[in-house]
Design an enzyme around this catalytic site. Structure first.
Site, PDB file in Angstrom:
ATOM      1  CG  HIS A  46      43.632  38.956  35.023  1.00  0.00           C
ATOM      2  ND1 HIS A  46      43.856  39.072  33.679  1.00  0.00           N
ATOM      3  CD2 HIS A  46      42.418  39.523  35.246  1.00  0.00           C
ATOM      4  CE1 HIS A  46      42.840  39.673  33.108  1.00  0.00           C
ATOM      5  NE2 HIS A  46      41.949  39.970  34.040  1.00  0.00           N
ATOM      6  CB  CYS A  63      40.593  42.756  35.605  1.00  0.00           C
ATOM      7  SG  CYS A  63      39.268  41.709  36.255  1.00  0.00           S
TER       8      CYS A  63
END
Length: 443
Positions: free
Chosen positions: A147, A155
């Site tokens: 992202h 992440c």
């Protein structure tokens, strides 16, 4: 050979081609509709790619790189873009459990439903953790993304400008008919030199398993067919008729094209020689790695306490080689509704504790004052008693003391010389008195 394999789909199930479902693509936000830059499109054309050809991604933690590879007209892939990962959390090594803040390692699949054009992190796509391997091995976690926003808790985070391009690669491939694309996440480039560096790491056996898939791509330049059996990855294997791959069950009988086996064995021979040579070479020291499920559980507990708003060390704890745990001295609390609520509860608790301490201190002070007054009264009483006893004893002593008597000496006979001296003394006193009277009256 490899073009034929790509066309038949025998080894590339992860890039199967089918019609695109309009409902999966119609909700793209404006940020998700930006076209790729002209330079990238020109580079793609120069390499024999079209904008909507199939795509895959490779991630290398230690180097901090995310690569985009696209299929050429011959079916093989070539790298078309490379990005510096803005942030990834945790250490080298796989993700074990929810909250361990580890960015996953392994082979993952992204489908259109995993693309999020309205992400809180600008744009994102879920990489598909946990996959069949992760579930078979009891690994847990959710919402593991690539992202934007350059912020990570497990992440792979990119800048907003980077994720717009990465997102566009996936979008264009889906529009071209690709139904899913592969994300391969590695701790480092699995070269002989790097494998030699980490040969003593507790994650080494896991990495050796990933390396088989890595090597298959290096040989074929086609994303490997990925299956799981006996709780391990298997690559480019075709199950015998009527048999399937059970992630937790025995591996079925499989076959593999002779040409692929021959090419892989030749690659492996070259690797083995390089590995043996690397064992003697001077190399950079290994980077920190996660020490298995034990360290993952320690970090997970830290994450849970942090999420509840508790004051915790500002950095996740680490497990040392000797089994001890290292934590940063600085403590902090996340600024969130949970954090603010916990801060208020802690403040209320501290105020109550302080009030209770003051109450107990007042009770103790009153008790000590009462005991001091009692001790003083007792001391005064004892002093008065001692004084009375002393006076009584003094009176008794005075009463019992002998009475003093005067002694009158008996007259004794005077000698003639004493009588003469006494007479002279009397005469002298008479003379002095006479003279004094004469002086007074002028005689």
């Amino acid at each position: 050979m490899f073009a034929k394999l790509a066309r038949t789909g025998t080894l590339v199930a992860s890039i199967a081609i089918a019609g695109c479902n309009d409902s999966s693509m119609k909700d793209f936000a404006p940020e998700a509709n930006k076209p790729l830059p002209d330079k990238i499109l020109a580079d793609m054309r120069a390499k024999g790619m079209v904008r909507t050809s199939s795509v895959m991604a490779r991630i290398f933690k230690e180097e901090g790189k995310l690569e985009i590879w696209k299929a050429k007209t011959n079916g093989r892939y070539d790298m078309v873009a490379s990005y510096d990962i803005c942030k990834w959390s945790g250490k080298l090594g796989p993700k074990y459990t929810e909250g361990d803040r580890q960015a996953p390692e392994g082979f993952y699949t992204v489908r259109p439903a995993q693309m999020n054009p309205r992400s809180n992190y600008h744009l994102s796509f879920n990489i598909g953790f946990p996959n069949a391997y992760d579930r078979a091995n009891g690994r847990t976690g959710q919402n593991l993304m690539v992202h934007g926003a350059c912020s990570s808790s497990g992440c792979y985070s990119m800048t907003d400008a980077q994720i717009e391009q990465i997102y566009a690669f996936g979008r264009d491939a889906f529009q071209g008919g690709q139904t899913e694309f592969q994300v391969e996440a590695f701790p480092f480039r699995m070269t002989a030199a790097n494998m030699a560096r980490y040969r003593n790491d507790p994650n080494y056996e896991f990495w050796k398993m990933l390396k088989v898939g890595y090597d298959n791509f290096e040989v074929t330049k086609v994303p490997p067919k990925v299956d799981v059996c006996e709780k391990r990855y298997v690559f480019n294997q075709v199950a015998a008729d009527g048999q399937t791959f059970d992630p937790t069950g025995p591996c079925p009988a499989t076959t593999q094209p002779d040409s692929l086996k021959s090419a892989y064995n030749a690659y492996q021979s070259t690797y083995d020689a390089a590995f043996n040579s690397a064992l003697k070479a001077s190399v950079p020291p290994p980077k920190p790695t996660i020490a298995g499920i034990k360290e993952a559980s320690i970090v997970s507990d830290w994450s849970k306490r942090r999420a509840r708003g508790e004051r915790v060390p500002i950095e996740p704890p680490s497990l040392n080689n000797d089994g001890s745990v290292s934590e940063t001295a600085r403590m902090g609390r996340i600024d969130s509704p949970a954090g603010r609520k916990m801060a208020a509860l802690d403040a209320e608790k501290a105020a109550k504790q302080k009030a209770e301490e003051q109450r107990l201190a007042a009770i103790e002070a009153a008790k000590q004052a009462k005991e001091a007054a009692k001790a003083q009264a007792l001391a005064e009483k004892e002093a008065a008693k001692a004084q009375a006893v002393a006076a009584k004893e003094a009176a008794k002593a005075a009463k019992e003391a002998p009475v003093a008597t005067a002694t009158i000496a008996a007259p004794s006979e005077a000698t003639p010389e004493a009588e003469t001296q006494a007479a002279s003394a009397d005469e002298s006193r008479v003379t002095k008195l006479k003279n004094k009277l004469l002086g007074m009256f002028g005689g």
